[in-house]
Every structure is written in C-alpha cells, then in structure tokens.
Design a protein around this motif. Structure first.
Motif, mmCIF file in Angstrom:
data_model
loop_
_atom_site.group_PDB
_atom_site.id
_atom_site.type_symbol
_atom_site.label_atom_id
_atom_site.label_comp_id
_atom_site.label_asym_id
_atom_site.label_seq_id
_atom_site.Cartn_x
_atom_site.Cartn_y
_atom_site.Cartn_z
ATOM 1 N N VAL A 126 -42.237 -11.590 19.203
ATOM 2 C CA VAL A 126 -42.618 -12.450 18.827
ATOM 3 C C VAL A 126 -42.783 -13.573 18.749
ATOM 4 C CG1 VAL A 126 -44.630 -12.092 17.340
ATOM 5 C CG2 VAL A 126 -44.349 -10.067 18.901
ATOM 6 N N ILE A 127 -43.263 -14.936 18.824
ATOM 7 C CA ILE A 127 -43.305 -15.567 18.520
ATOM 8 C C ILE A 127 -44.396 -16.222 16.540
ATOM 9 C CG2 ILE A 127 -43.580 -18.668 18.892
ATOM 10 C CD1 ILE A 127 -42.762 -17.911 21.924
ATOM 11 N N PRO A 128 -43.291 -16.238 15.624
ATOM 12 C CA PRO A 128 -44.149 -15.686 14.625
ATOM 13 C C PRO A 128 -45.390 -16.799 14.324
ATOM 14 C CG PRO A 128 -41.684 -14.943 13.766
ATOM 15 C CD PRO A 128 -42.247 -16.098 15.549
ATOM 16 N N ALA A 129 -45.370 -18.010 14.958
ATOM 17 C CA ALA A 129 -46.220 -19.547 14.538
ATOM 18 C C ALA A 129 -46.887 -19.286 15.467
ATOM 19 C CB ALA A 129 -45.461 -20.786 14.991
ATOM 20 N N ASP A 130 -47.243 -17.845 16.714
ATOM 21 C CA ASP A 130 -48.254 -17.649 17.434
ATOM 22 C C ASP A 130 -48.983 -16.652 17.354
ATOM 23 O OD1 ASP A 130 -49.000 -18.350 19.670
ATOM 24 O OD2 ASP A 130 -49.241 -15.341 20.030
ATOM 25 N N LEU A 131 -48.509 -16.150 15.844
ATOM 26 C CA LEU A 131 -49.508 -15.061 14.534
ATOM 27 C C LEU A 131 -49.975 -15.686 13.945
ATOM 28 C CD1 LEU A 131 -50.448 -12.353 13.881
ATOM 29 C CD2 LEU A 131 -47.696 -12.363 12.780
ATOM 30 N N GLU A 132 -49.195 -16.570 13.073
ATOM 31 C CA GLU A 132 -50.268 -17.798 12.747
ATOM 32 C C GLU A 132 -51.075 -18.383 13.491
ATOM 33 O OE1 GLU A 132 -47.807 -19.763 9.491
ATOM 34 O OE2 GLU A 132 -49.696 -19.970 8.157
ATOM 35 N N THR B 148 -42.630 -5.401 16.790
ATOM 36 C CA THR B 148 -42.099 -3.765 17.474
ATOM 37 C C THR B 148 -40.177 -4.357 17.384
ATOM 38 O OG1 THR B 148 -43.335 -4.188 19.159
ATOM 39 C CG2 THR B 148 -41.732 -2.595 19.690
ATOM 40 N N ALA B 149 -39.742 -3.017 16.955
ATOM 41 C CA ALA B 149 -38.331 -2.897 16.913
ATOM 42 C C ALA B 149 -36.962 -2.343 18.010
ATOM 43 C CB ALA B 149 -37.819 -2.699 15.671
ATOM 44 N N GLY B 150 -37.502 -2.814 18.695
ATOM 45 C CA GLY B 150 -37.106 -2.612 20.017
ATOM 46 C C GLY B 150 -38.208 -2.112 21.204
ATOM 47 N N THR B 151 -38.923 -3.192 22.041
ATOM 48 C CA THR B 151 -39.332 -3.421 22.943
ATOM 49 C C THR B 151 -39.103 -2.084 23.893
ATOM 50 O OG1 THR B 151 -38.640 -5.306 24.077
ATOM 51 C CG2 THR B 151 -40.669 -5.895 22.394
ATOM 52 N N THR B 152 -40.022 -1.521 24.776
ATOM 53 C CA THR B 152 -39.609 -0.743 25.283
ATOM 54 C C THR B 152 -38.676 -1.030 26.659
ATOM 55 O OG1 THR B 152 -41.655 0.336 25.023
ATOM 56 C CG2 THR B 152 -41.470 1.360 27.314
ATOM 57 N N PRO C 192 -38.575 -10.762 15.593
ATOM 58 C CA PRO C 192 -37.996 -11.505 13.770
ATOM 59 C C PRO C 192 -39.196 -10.860 12.157
ATOM 60 C CG PRO C 192 -39.296 -12.902 14.710
ATOM 61 C CD PRO C 192 -39.307 -11.393 15.703
ATOM 62 N N ILE C 193 -39.047 -9.460 11.830
ATOM 63 C CA ILE C 193 -39.862 -8.560 11.075
ATOM 64 C C ILE C 193 -40.366 -9.995 9.859
ATOM 65 C CG2 ILE C 193 -40.072 -7.031 9.466
ATOM 66 C CD1 ILE C 193 -38.398 -4.874 11.316
ATOM 67 N N ASN C 194 -38.974 -9.863 8.894
ATOM 68 C CA ASN C 194 -39.245 -11.083 7.513
ATOM 69 C C ASN C 194 -39.896 -12.316 8.148
ATOM 70 O OD1 ASN C 194 -37.976 -9.946 5.860
ATOM 71 N ND2 ASN C 194 -36.237 -10.325 6.812
ATOM 72 N N GLU C 195 -40.182 -13.104 9.174
ATOM 73 C CA GLU C 195 -40.531 -14.177 9.277
ATOM 74 C C GLU C 195 -41.941 -13.240 9.767
ATOM 75 O OE1 GLU C 195 -38.114 -15.504 12.300
ATOM 76 O OE2 GLU C 195 -39.042 -17.149 12.015
ATOM 77 N N ILE C 196 -42.755 -12.186 10.098
ATOM 78 C CA ILE C 196 -43.997 -11.524 9.966
ATOM 79 C C ILE C 196 -44.435 -10.837 9.332
ATOM 80 C CG2 ILE C 196 -45.631 -9.929 11.208
ATOM 81 C CD1 ILE C 196 -43.124 -9.927 13.660
ATOM 82 N N ALA C 197 -43.249 -10.541 8.591
ATOM 83 C CA ALA C 197 -43.415 -10.033 6.998
ATOM 84 C C ALA C 197 -44.052 -10.985 6.000
ATOM 85 C CB ALA C 197 -42.412 -9.191 6.212
ATOM 86 N N GLY D 24 -36.174 -6.512 6.941
ATOM 87 C CA GLY D 24 -37.560 -7.115 7.030
ATOM 88 C C GLY D 24 -38.122 -5.616 6.759
ATOM 89 N N VAL D 25 -37.012 -4.756 7.906
ATOM 90 C CA VAL D 25 -38.225 -3.161 7.477
ATOM 91 C C VAL D 25 -38.899 -3.006 6.348
ATOM 92 C CG1 VAL D 25 -36.519 -2.141 8.011
ATOM 93 C CG2 VAL D 25 -38.272 -0.885 8.681
ATOM 94 N N GLU D 26 -37.681 -3.369 5.450
ATOM 95 C CA GLU D 26 -38.379 -2.626 3.890
ATOM 96 C C GLU D 26 -39.613 -3.204 3.279
ATOM 97 O OE1 GLU D 26 -35.895 -4.679 4.887
ATOM 98 O OE2 GLU D 26 -36.189 -6.060 3.500
ATOM 99 N N ARG D 27 -40.309 -4.519 4.006
ATOM 100 C CA ARG D 27 -41.452 -4.602 3.762
ATOM 101 C C ARG D 27 -42.289 -5.118 4.576
ATOM 102 N NH1 ARG D 27 -40.245 -11.496 4.519
ATOM 103 N NH2 ARG D 27 -42.336 -11.401 3.234
ATOM 104 N N ALA D 28 -41.927 -2.971 5.357
ATOM 105 C CA ALA D 28 -43.769 -2.982 6.074
ATOM 106 C C ALA D 28 -44.408 -2.098 5.498
ATOM 107 C CB ALA D 28 -42.595 -2.090 7.030
#
Lengths: 505, 505
Positions: free
Chosen positions: A230-236, A255-259, A266-271, A303-307
C-alpha cells in the motif's frame, strides 16, 4: 487386509452394538493402516502428488469407486475400499512437491492432534463440554497477543473457521466500536461508512463489505507500489476525499503478506493515518502472521502492535492442519458486545463454574469446531523455537528459488528484488516466445503458458504450483513455500518440471 | 507404552526427517492406542461421562498436565502424556449417558471419516485440490435436496461451519434475491427490511440480523402456541403492521425443531403467507432436518419443499461428527451471485477441467474445511435406511421418557402432549417443594433446582443433561436424544440420578 471382514459385517456391528468392541477395534486399526500408508507415501518423492481425473470421469465411477449414495448399507469391507479410493483419487497436500496453496504440508503431531480432536468430538461454545480445549484456546490466544506485542497479552480473540471469517469479524467489531447502535438498528443508524484495503489484499475484505451491508462500492481499493505494498499517501488522499463527500472513513485493512506477491503493507505509516483520522486498523496477517514467530523476519510486521485487530492463520505459514485461524482484538469486551445474544439455553448464569470461560456468545457461530488442540499440541512439541525454525527455513528456500531463477534464461520476475514472504512470482518464457518483441502477441501467448504447464503438471502428477493474472499482468506462476517437507532439491525439481513441460510450447 | 520413546525423541525426528518413518509410525500407533482406548471406554457405562474440574484447577496444572506453552520443545513421550491428559479431563460426548447437547454420540464410521479427512488435510475451495470431496459434496447436497422435495434435487447449496452460519447464508441470499444492489451499495440501497422468526427460534437468526446490517430491532419475534410453534396469524398481522409503517417484510424463518421445545413451526401455513406477501421462506432445520430421513416422522416438516432455503445439520440428529451443516437453496445461481468476487488467484477460468466444480466463490469463506467426507462415508455405511432407523429409535426413546415421567410423582411437563422431536422438557420437584402452594416462593426455589442437580451431576460425573429458563418459565430440564448409544436403561438411569441428587434439595 480387509478380507478380515466378511462382506456381511456392517456398521451396525460396531460399537455401541453388543459385542461390537472387537469389530470396532479391528475396523479402526484397518483404517489407521490405510492412513499410515498414505502418510508414508506422502513423504516419498517417488509417489505422485496426484492422479488427475476430470469430474466426469470420477462421476462415472472409477474401477468400482462409486460416489453415489444409496438406500442400503455397504459392508465395512467396501467402506475400507471407499477410504482407499478416496485417498487414491485425491491430492497429496503434504507431498514435498505440493506448492499449490498457502496451506501445505502434513505435520505429524498436528495430524495426531486432529485425530484426537475428532475422537473427542466436542464443541467450543461452553467450558462445560470443552473444559480443556476452552482453556487451551484462551492460553494460546494470549500467547499470540503477546507475540503481536500487546502488553501482557491483553485483549481478546477467538478461533474462527478461516481467515475470511476472521477478517469479517474485524469489520463487524470495528463497526460495533464506532456505531454500536447498528447492532440493534441496522446500517440505517450509521452514516455512509467507508472501508479501505489495497488492490492486492485478499478478497475476503470485499466479501465482508458485501455481507455486512456496507456494499462493495464503499470499500475503497488503495494503490500499491510495484511490490504490492500500500502507498500510505494514497490512503490519506482517499480518506480526505471520502470525508469531503461527507462519508465516514472507518476501517483500514493492512495486509501482512498478500496472497499473490507476499507483500507486507507498511503498518506504522498506515497506523499513523488511522490514528489521525480515528479509524480502526486491522492487520490481515492470515498469511504473513506466522513471521511474527521469527526474530529474523518479524520486522516485516513492525507496527502490528498498533493494530486494533489482527487475523493470523496458523494453518498457513505455521503448518497447522486446516482449519486454524485466529482473530485477535486489542480491546477487551468488543467481541462479546458485538456478538452477544445471551441465549438462555446455552449460557446459564447459574452454572457452578466461572461462566466467563464460556466462549460461545463472543462468536457469530453457535457450535464451533475445536480448532485449537492440534495447534496447541504442535506448539508443545516444537516450542516457539520450532515454529521459528520452520519459518526461517521456508523463507530461506524461497530466497534460494529467487536467486536461482532471477537471472536464469527464460525467466522473468514479476517484481524486482527479493520477496518479502515465500511468494516468488515469475513468468516462464518457452524458447518459442523468447525472440518475440514485447507486445500484444507475446502477452497473449505468455498468458497461456502457465495454464498449459500447470495442466501438464497435473496430468503428469509430479508437482503443483499456482498461477494467476494480477491487474494488467498476464498469467504468472506464484510459488509459495510453507511445506516443511520441501527441500532445495524439490525447488530444483519444480524448475526442471516447468522447463520439461514448457520447453516445446 | 510410551516408554518406547526415550525422552530425547522429539517431533523433529518424525517425518519428513531423514529416517523418520519408523518413529512416525510408532508415534501414530501410540496415539491410536490412546484414542481407541478412549473409544472403548466411551461406550462403557462404568466409565464416567466427565471428571469435573474448575477452570482455576486445570489452569494451576493437574498432576503434571501443564497447559502453558513454552519456547522449548517437549519430547514425544510428553506429547503422548498430554494427549492422554487432554482426554482425561474432557467430556465424553459419545457416552451413552451424555444428553447435554443436540450433538451427541460417537459414530465409529464417522470417526474414521474424520481421521481420513485430517490425513488428507485439504481444502474445499477448488476441484483442483479436493476433486473427490467436491464431488461428494455435490452429490450429497443433491440427495438432500431430493429428500427436501425439490424436483430432481434441483437447486444449490454448500456445507458451512455450522447452523448459525447456514442461517446467516439464508438471510444474505434472500437479501440478494430481492435487493441485489445491496451487495455493491450496502443497506442504504434498500428500504427498511423486516425479518421474522419465532420467540422460540435459535438466536443465530438474531446474530445474523445484527451482523448483516439489518439490526436486531428489524427482526420481529413471532408469538408461539404453548408448544412453541409459530402462530401463523401473528405472522400475518405483523407483516401487515410492518407494511403499514412503510417497511418491507422480506424474510421469514420457520423452525423445524426448536432448540428447547423441539417444536416444528407449521411450514405450509407460513409458506402461504410468504407467497402472499412475496417473502423469502427459510426453514431452519438444523435440529429437525434429520427427521426428513424418517418416513414416520417427516410429516412434521410438511411444506418444507416450499421453502426457498433450508438449514440442515447432519452433525445434530444424524449423529455425524462436528462440524457438518448444510445450507440448501432452491434457486440455482443465487449463492454464487451473492458471494462471488471472482478472485483471480484461485478461480482461474483457463483451467483444464470444468471449473464450474470449483465451489469457493459461492462461499463467504475462502478456505473451507472438508466436512463432507465423514457424512458421505456414514451414508455409504448405513444407507438411507440406517439414518431412518437411528432417527426412529431416538424418537421412540424420547416417547419412552415422556411416558415414564408425565404422570410420575415430582415431575411436571413444561408443555402438554407428546413432544414432536426428542426434546422432553420437564421440571423436577424435590419432595420439599411438593407441598408448597404455587407462587413466587415455589417458583424461586424451583428455579434453583435444575442448576443444583446439574452441578451435582457434573461433580459426580455420571450423566449430563441441559436446563434453561424460557420466557417466564423458570429453569427446567431439557432432555434431548440424538445419541445412538443410548438405551431405555440410560433413560431410566437419568431419572434415577435426578431423583438421587435432587431428593434432599
């Protein structure tokens, strides 16, 4: 061996029939002999992975293997033959050369655990009838939450029938957290809610958005980089866009490990973005969650701990037999609040034991299969370090494959750089395609290569590997390694097979 | 026997380890010995149903049975001890005197089927990796639809992880049939939709209304007669009321075999109303569906062939090991239309076989456990007639119980007349309560009787039976019989135990 049973012995002669003990023991041991022979052959590379037949062939009946059900009973002798035939025409998912799915391998302790689970044949909804299993689930979920990184393993969770249902739980719980009135009043009580997930994420998020009444149009797909992250900027940008339209961004799946690519978002940036806009962060680690067991690879889930919630399927990367999927939730009470209906006939408050151990009212299920025992038993048998070794070994093997083919003639990687997970995605170009200029004709021909090689592979029964298109990319092979029986020689064999079968296409 | 393993042998020494075959076979046979001993004892009435311990006792560790997971591996010797202990502190759901749940009994052929399923360890989503199981599922579902009464078994269906999920499917499919745009646009695209089910129905309908975004307030509970059967006039009145408010009545659940009373709603009369007002008719036959196998009892489901969908759990009345639940749908294509997301990585259109056999895109799950094989194998072994005999025998036993206690001193039936299913609901009055006048004090004391007897029963470990309150009725026993091992002597024993344990309360 089954001539030990005369054709007259039937299931009615087994326990609880009077004097049925001997026949019962003999029957079960005959079955076990069939099964242990199967296990033995599964690990024998001279055995085929499968003996392929088309549906119409199996339906017409193979040498006395008749799938049709009838009014009258069959003899136990015939039942044993049916068992043998069922295995004969199936697929050996534990074979060292079976790479077709994210769930592969046959762990012997896990298998023993499943046999015991079937024998105990109970149900997870209450402590009353599953005391040991309920406690095992509770302790194991706590351990998983500790590994995720939640302080002292706080939080909640449950084992569900698979990653899709676990992901569905996450969306339900998020909705309950922000709009608890939806439980009683329905979606009409909430504003237009928006969910986000990447283009590369698993389709179960989309299934959940349809099933739970959000609508697939309210699931916004996020763009990814060339590696599928994921591109975090696209999310924002898309969150802002949704808010400008007056909608309410509520849920983000990382997703941690796409199919297909095995990418880790990047979980931290998404968090950071989730915190900024007050959205629920779910991490779908159905496939990649296992890497948390590895000191070497767990940084990929930083960053998974922030989920707020995490899906993690031990039946994938950790080699636990199917089904074994956990949904972990950071905040205690939500699972119960979201799903509780307090059915009097099951969850009596006046039981003699501490009824907070009854798990059924947390679930969207009522009856719930015991998925925990095999996992618990494997954990006992391997220790945390054993899972770590397994994960590290599989990732080493995929690195071996990647290094073997990245510059090999006739191969092209679908994305550059070493894979993050065990997914190695590549095209194989038969010699006849190698001289062609890049263009529509080559694309069209290349698109047919993987399906053709796969079909030949299945017909020869030697190995199995998946393929698919993705976005504008034509069919490519997706190699994944979760099988603890696989070695470098099996990787070499796969490449030889692809070349043997694809050389003349 | 486990001294055959030295304390040094670990799971790493099993296959696929080099030279691991002998240890593997030995380990599996040791496990099987534990399991077959357990099976043998399960049918032995001198064995206890359970050895009750409180959660804190098991958590503290029982004589070396330590539930905690650790970083380091245990020896296989210890793993075998763990297996024994797990069974020791569990509940024997197959014991002839276990009556606690709708799912009871241990069918030996079903057990063998589960062992094989675990060994095959595959996934139902594609024909590619579960060819035999996918076809078995298809043929079995067709047979079930024929038995429901749909011409030539037309329609569709799928096995799901339990009755709650099957019921959830029915609501989803109904919504898709009437408002397909909800799939993409969410509940906002539909008017206010109303669901109906009886006060006595299973709470999974309520769970579904919450989960799927309808809201539990939009699930209208229908009144029942004193036997727990829906009053059709109440349905019609409430449909009209909803329409007058401008809402859209969409879905009616008729229960065939309610959880507590075992009541069968009058399906034909409900079907008339559904046709008149264009509503989806679902029949929840999770518990009562099995009676369709009996020529003597299937009339209780008269009209089921008019349903749009039917839930039927072979893991309940038909004695199939958990989990085994089917959702049957009369109209073909809806299941696919409702749930399909066409994931490219799983459902490639360019496979070499007829891909209409791939089932995954019909499901809300992705991976799906193989629930069909044990059921198929039992059907082969018993024949249709064998299931019929089982059903008839269980209903005979419940009639025996009913006749035994209906006029017995100290007993009062919760509702009058012979039960429709095997549910026999009754109060037991200890002698100390028998002289009390009907009133609040008697009610309060009676409310405590069943929990107290149940607690004593569990502590003595001799038998297990459920209890609950219902509506304004205080706690009563709900006896259910689905266990093929139970005989009249076990029914007699249950009554003796209730009196032995309750006499001095």
């Amino acid at each position: 061996n089954c001539d030990k049973f005369s054709a007259l012995v039937q299931s009615l002669d087994l326990l609880p029939a009077k004097n049925g003990e001997e026949q019962t023991m003999q029957f079960l041991l005959e079955v076990v002999e069939i099964l242990t022979n199967y296990v033995r052959k599964t690990f024998d590379r001279s055995t085929k992975v499968l003996d392929f037949h088309h549906p119409h062939q199996l339906l017409e009946g193979m040498e006395g293997f008749n799938l049709e059900l009838s009014d009258q009973p069959e003899s136990l002798e015939q039942i044993l033959v049916d068992c043998r035939d069922t295995l004969k025409y199936g697929v050996r998912t534990g074979h060292p050369r079976f790479f077709n799915q994210l769930s592969t391998g046959l762990d012997i302790v896990g298998l023993a655990g499943e046999w015991l689970t079937s024998t105990a044949n109970t149900n997870m909804f209450t402590y009353e009838i599953a005391p040991v299993f309920v406690l095992m689930e509770q302790l194991t979920l706590k351990k998983m939450r500790e590994i995720v990184g939640w302080p002292v393993g706080e939080g909640d969770g449950i084992f569900s029938p698979g990653g899709a249902i676990s992901n569905m739980y996450s969306v339900m719980i998020a909705r309950y957290k922000f709009f608890p009135e939806v439980k009683t009043k329905g979606m009409a009580a909430a504003p237009r809610l928006i969910l986000f997930t990447s283009e590369h994420s698993h389709y179960s998020i989309k299934k959940a958005s349809a099933a739970l009444g959000f609508g697939t149009e309210n699931l916004i797909l996020l763009r990814t980089d060339e590696r599928g992250r994921v591109i975090p900027a696209d999310l924002e940008a898309k969150v802002i866009e949704a808010k400008q339209k007056g909608y309410v961004p509520m849920f983000v799946n990382a997703t941690a490990g796409t199919t297909v690519y095995g990418a880790f978002d990047p979980i931290n940036e998404i968090a950071d973005i989730c915190e900024k806009y007050n959205m629920w962060l779910h991490v779908d680690g159905a496939w990649g969650g296992g890497l948390l067991m590895s000191r070497k690879h767990r940084h990929k889930l930083n960053g998974v701990e922030r989920a707020n919630s995490v899906t993690w399927n031990p039946h994938k990367m950790m080699g636990v037999p199917l089904q074994c999927s956990a949904i972990l939730v950071r905040e205690r009470g939500l699972l119960q609040g979201c799903n509780s209906m307090s059915a009097g006939y099951l969850f009596q408050p006046d039981k003699q034991y501490d009824v907070t151990y009854d798990t059924g009212d947390k679930a969207i299920q009522c009856g719930r299969h015991v998925d925990i025992f095999k996992f618990w038993l494997m954990w006992k048998a391997k220790g945390t370090v054993g899972f770590e070794q397994h994960i590290d070994k599989c990732l080493d093997l995929s690195a071996y494959l990647y290094n073997k083919i990245k510059n090999r003639e006739g191969y092209q990687m679908v994305f550059d750089g070493e894979p993050q997970h065990t997914n190695v995605c590549f095209w194989y170009f038969p010699p006849s395609l190698r001289g062609l200029p890049d263009g529509e004709e080559r694309r069209e021909r290349l698109h047919k290569v993987a399906p053709k090689i796969k079909a030949l592979m299945m017909e020869s029964g030697t190995t199995m590997v998946g393929y698919q298109p993705q976005g504008d990319k034509v069919n490519f092979f997706r190699m994944v390694i979760s099988n603890h029986a696989a070695t470098r020689s099996d990787i070499d064999f796969l490449i030889e097979e692809i070349e043997r079968l694809g050389n003349d296409l």
